[in-house]
Design an enzyme around this catalytic site. Structure first.
Site, mmCIF file in Angstrom:
data_model
loop_
_atom_site.group_PDB
_atom_site.id
_atom_site.type_symbol
_atom_site.label_atom_id
_atom_site.label_comp_id
_atom_site.label_asym_id
_atom_site.label_seq_id
_atom_site.Cartn_x
_atom_site.Cartn_y
_atom_site.Cartn_z
ATOM 1 N N HIS A 155 -2.945 7.416 1.606
ATOM 2 C CA HIS A 155 -1.602 7.794 2.033
ATOM 3 C C HIS A 155 -0.919 6.721 2.879
ATOM 4 O O HIS A 155 0.186 6.918 3.371
ATOM 5 C CB HIS A 155 -1.696 9.108 2.825
ATOM 6 C CG HIS A 155 -0.428 9.876 2.900
ATOM 7 N ND1 HIS A 155 0.256 10.098 4.083
ATOM 8 C CD2 HIS A 155 0.303 10.483 1.932
ATOM 9 C CE1 HIS A 155 1.346 10.814 3.839
ATOM 10 N NE2 HIS A 155 1.399 11.067 2.542
ATOM 11 N N LYS B 280 1.261 3.596 3.965
ATOM 12 C CA LYS B 280 2.464 2.961 3.416
ATOM 13 C C LYS B 280 2.759 1.689 4.221
ATOM 14 O O LYS B 280 3.315 1.743 5.317
ATOM 15 C CB LYS B 280 3.674 3.913 3.496
ATOM 16 C CG LYS B 280 3.609 5.075 2.498
ATOM 17 C CD LYS B 280 2.696 6.170 2.987
ATOM 18 C CE LYS B 280 2.587 7.314 2.017
ATOM 19 N NZ LYS B 280 3.679 8.235 2.129
ATOM 20 N N ASP C 150 4.552 -12.344 2.961
ATOM 21 C CA ASP C 150 4.212 -13.484 3.806
ATOM 22 C C ASP C 150 3.878 -12.985 5.213
ATOM 23 O O ASP C 150 2.912 -12.270 5.378
ATOM 24 C CB ASP C 150 5.325 -14.529 3.791
ATOM 25 C CG ASP C 150 5.444 -15.210 2.418
ATOM 26 O OD1 ASP C 150 4.463 -15.170 1.650
ATOM 27 O OD2 ASP C 150 6.514 -15.768 2.113
ATOM 28 N N ALA D 238 0.863 -1.185 0.000
ATOM 29 C CA ALA D 238 0.000 0.000 0.000
ATOM 30 C C ALA D 238 0.893 1.227 0.000
ATOM 31 O O ALA D 238 1.790 1.356 0.838
ATOM 32 C CB ALA D 238 -0.912 0.006 1.225
ATOM 33 N N SER D 239 0.650 2.129 -0.941
ATOM 34 C CA SER D 239 1.467 3.328 -1.063
ATOM 35 C C SER D 239 0.652 4.414 -1.739
ATOM 36 O O SER D 239 -0.423 4.142 -2.290
ATOM 37 C CB SER D 239 2.731 3.018 -1.881
ATOM 38 O OG SER D 239 3.605 4.127 -1.931
ATOM 39 N N LEU D 240 1.163 5.628 -1.685
ATOM 40 C CA LEU D 240 0.508 6.718 -2.399
ATOM 41 C C LEU D 240 0.578 6.473 -3.905
ATOM 42 O O LEU D 240 -0.417 6.610 -4.624
ATOM 43 C CB LEU D 240 1.172 8.049 -2.032
ATOM 44 C CG LEU D 240 0.752 9.296 -2.806
ATOM 45 C CD1 LEU D 240 -0.741 9.547 -2.681
ATOM 46 C CD2 LEU D 240 1.534 10.518 -2.327
ATOM 47 N N TYR D 241 1.761 6.079 -4.382
ATOM 48 C CA TYR D 241 1.933 5.852 -5.814
ATOM 49 C C TYR D 241 3.170 4.991 -6.048
ATOM 50 O O TYR D 241 3.991 4.781 -5.151
ATOM 51 C CB TYR D 241 2.074 7.175 -6.570
ATOM 52 C CG TYR D 241 3.353 7.940 -6.290
ATOM 53 C CD1 TYR D 241 4.384 7.976 -7.213
ATOM 54 C CD2 TYR D 241 3.535 8.630 -5.091
ATOM 55 C CE1 TYR D 241 5.561 8.673 -6.956
ATOM 56 C CE2 TYR D 241 4.693 9.328 -4.827
ATOM 57 C CZ TYR D 241 5.710 9.348 -5.762
ATOM 58 O OH TYR D 241 6.869 10.033 -5.489
ATOM 59 N N LEU D 242 3.299 4.499 -7.264
ATOM 60 C CA LEU D 242 4.489 3.804 -7.742
ATOM 61 C C LEU D 242 5.106 4.660 -8.837
ATOM 62 O O LEU D 242 4.426 5.035 -9.793
ATOM 63 C CB LEU D 242 4.123 2.421 -8.299
ATOM 64 C CG LEU D 242 5.226 1.660 -9.037
ATOM 65 C CD1 LEU D 242 6.287 1.173 -8.059
ATOM 66 C CD2 LEU D 242 4.639 0.470 -9.804
ATOM 67 N N GLY D 243 6.390 4.989 -8.688
ATOM 68 C CA GLY D 243 7.062 5.821 -9.682
ATOM 69 C C GLY D 243 7.278 5.091 -10.993
ATOM 70 O O GLY D 243 6.931 3.913 -11.151
ATOM 71 N N THR D 244 7.909 5.781 -11.925
ATOM 72 C CA THR D 244 8.025 5.226 -13.290
ATOM 73 C C THR D 244 9.474 5.084 -13.754
ATOM 74 O O THR D 244 9.716 4.874 -14.937
ATOM 75 C CB THR D 244 7.267 6.131 -14.285
ATOM 76 O OG1 THR D 244 7.810 7.464 -14.223
ATOM 77 C CG2 THR D 244 5.784 6.184 -13.966
ATOM 78 N N GLY D 245 10.439 5.205 -12.842
ATOM 79 C CA GLY D 245 11.837 5.138 -13.212
ATOM 80 C C GLY D 245 12.398 3.724 -13.206
ATOM 81 O O GLY D 245 11.689 2.745 -12.951
#
Length: 553
Positions: A217, A219, A224, A121-128
């Site tokens: 928001h 994180k 497992d 769970a996170s705000l977003y996943l970057g694209t780099g």
């Protein structure tokens, strides 16, 4: 209204004197906070809060008789379990991480060895490229699970925010689509959309500003039975040069189950990403921005609180069976059940804040901790974005403990150098900081309340949390770690989660102390001279606008 503002302190302390009522004290205190909301909006600090230390010298107490085997009575924070599940663990299962690189390498390593579940769970996943490494790790692990001689039931569940995750042509969604397309039965991607962004507002507000209305928001990164709680997002800077906090809970099945269920619950009230980059609502769920808002929020509250309450009941039953049953489990029984864990010396409490759904647990616990901090106690509080709610500021200024508050200097603020209006946000934080510092000085509290600014060349600062040192102790017995920033957004707009870790183990206390010291060592103390520096001059328009927009950043 002044009396109403003093109410939370008075009621918590008064009810703390009644047997078996610590949770009720916190809840009634929260109700009283609501009575003072009009005063809070006017941003006037109540002088009644200065009377808080005089009303009672003690915290709400658990009054059950002590038991040599039972954690009851071991620490003064057990009132928290009246609100949330309590997980007792051995301190040997808790490890504090210190750097973004350590966090990134641990994430990749844990993904590679996961057999049953990966929950992120996170705000977003970057694209780099670094974010692509994570996705590649997930793909490789899923591929192995399919091709294994005895295929595993590995499931991957990812929860992100809809607005941030959909921004731009290349975004979190496009990064994850290949996984969804290759492993549709094993991968779930949920995109939370705040119900407050709807109708004409949703159509008119620009893409880069729509996230100010409310976000997912939380994180939490889970593999497992291992869990990482952090304030860090899944983006390259959080893996390289953006300082945050991270705690690794190893082999903690009950905690992993709880956060899996929590993410599933939020996922169920979110939009589901499909393989063709469209989104759908879970069958039977009200649409977050097309459906009736009240019905959606009621359903979301029921779903999330169901997880919290069932876990709380489960932990209470386990506690009663283990320590208070007429025929408690013997060591042989525990061993036969595969439970060879040492007796707990550390307690984990998940604190959830989703004000949109009328879930305010983190707010209640944080306010109570600040209220009850005794004379001689030390509170180290850190946030990447210094914008405390008025209630939190009142408690810092009106109670007895010593405070050292660590915040980002303008140069290490995540918005420093941003284009457009966002580039003025660091100056707005300077303005808020100066106003708070002026109030500290006007009350003559400079010795008790100290501001410090983090600075590190080439880095940004995103760490948030709290360490509590009881009077006379050189080590912390409690820390808060997770996603909240202690600001208006965290309390009122966003979905947040953190954990309170309470420990009586000296080695773990030492880990937490070293973590705090390492962060504060890279800081300088704020004084009146700080705001005379040329870099701290705030433009008039920023001063005028800040009170109007401070609740959105």
């Amino acid at each position: 209204m002044a009396a109403a503002a003093a109410g939370p302190v008075f009621w918590r302390r008064l009810l703390g004197l009644l047997p078996g009522r610590p949770g009720l004290a916190a809840l009634l205190g929260r109700l009283s906070d609501r009575l003072g909301r009009n005063q809070d909006r006017r941003r006037r600090r109540s002088p009644w809060l200065l009377l808080a230390p005089l009303l009672s010298p003690t915290v709400p107490q658990v009054t059950s008789p002590p038991c040599c085997l039972c954690p009851e009575g071991v620490h003064r924070f057990q009132w928290i379990r009246n609100l949330v599940p309590e997980f007792g663990v051995s301190s040997s299962h808790v490890r504090v991480l210190s750097s973004p690189a350590e966090f990134f390498e641990l994430m990749k390593g844990q993904i590679k060895v996961a057999k049953r579940r990966v929950v992120m769970a996170s705000l977003y996943l970057g694209t780099g490229p670094l974010e692509q490494e994570l996705v590649d790790c997930l793909e490789s692990t899923l591929e192995k699970s399919v091709q294994a001689k005895f295929p595993s039931d590995l499931k991957v569940s990812i929860l992100l925010d809809f607005t941030r995750g959909s921004r731009g042509r290349k975004n979190s969604r496009t990064m994850l689509l290949p996984l969804l397309q290759r492993f549709p039965e094993q991968v779930r991607v949920s995109l939370f959309h705040t119900p407050n962004l709807r109708g004409l507002l949703r159509l008119l507000i620009p893409e880069r500003l729509n996230e100010t209305i409310g976000l997912q928001h939380i994180k939490v990164y889970l593999f497992d039975n291992n869990v990482i709680l952090s304030g860090a997002n899944l983006s390259d800077s959080y893996f390289t040069n953006r300082q945050d906090r991270y705690v690794f809970l190893q082999d903690c099945a009950e905690i992993a189950d709880f956060f899996t269920e929590l993410v599933d619950a939020v996922g169920d009230v979110s939009l589901q990403l499909q393989g063709d980059d469209t989104v759908q609502v879970v069958d039977g769920m009200v649409h977050p921005y097309k459906g009736d808002r009240a019905a959606y929020c009621k359903a979301a509250n029921k779903r999330v609180m169901g997880v919290i309450n069932s876990a709380r009941t489960r932990q209470q039953m386990l506690h009663a069976q283990t320590f208070h049953s007429d025929s408690p489990l013997t060591q042989e029984d525990a061993a036969a059940a595969g439970d060879r864990r040492p007796a707990p010396d550390t307690w984990i409490y998940p604190l959830i804040q989703m004000n949109t759904f009328e879930i305010q647990i983190d707010e209640i616990v944080t306010e109570t901790l600040l209220t009850e901090a005794e004379r001689g106690a030390k509170v180290f509080l850190t946030t990447g974005y210094f914008n405390l709610t008025q209630a939190y500021m009142d408690l810092v200024l009106g109670t007895r403990a010593e405070y050292q508050i660590l915040l980002a200097s303008p140069e290490v603020n995540g918005f420093f150098g941003a284009k457009g209006v966002a580039g003025a946000i660091p100056a707005a934080y300077v303005h808020i900081e100066r106003q708070f510092y002026s109030e500290v000085c006007s009350l003559g509290q400079q010795e008790r309340v100290q501001l410090q600014e983090y600075w590190r060349r080439g880095w940004t600062f995103h760490a948030k949390g709290l360490w509590l040192y009881l009077a006379g102790s050189s080590l912390p017995c409690l820390t808060l770690i997770g996603s909240p920033n202690f600001g208006y957004r965290s309390v009122h707009r966003d979905l947040e989660a953190q954990i309170a870790i309470v420990t009586e183990n000296q080695a773990l206390q030492q880990q937490l102390h070293q973590e705090q010291e390492q962060l504060y060592l890279r800081s300088g103390v704020v004084s009146s001279a700080t705001f005379e520096e040329p870099s701290r001059q705030v433009k008039l328009w920023v001063k005028i606008v800040t009170p109007l927009i401070k609740n959105f950043f």
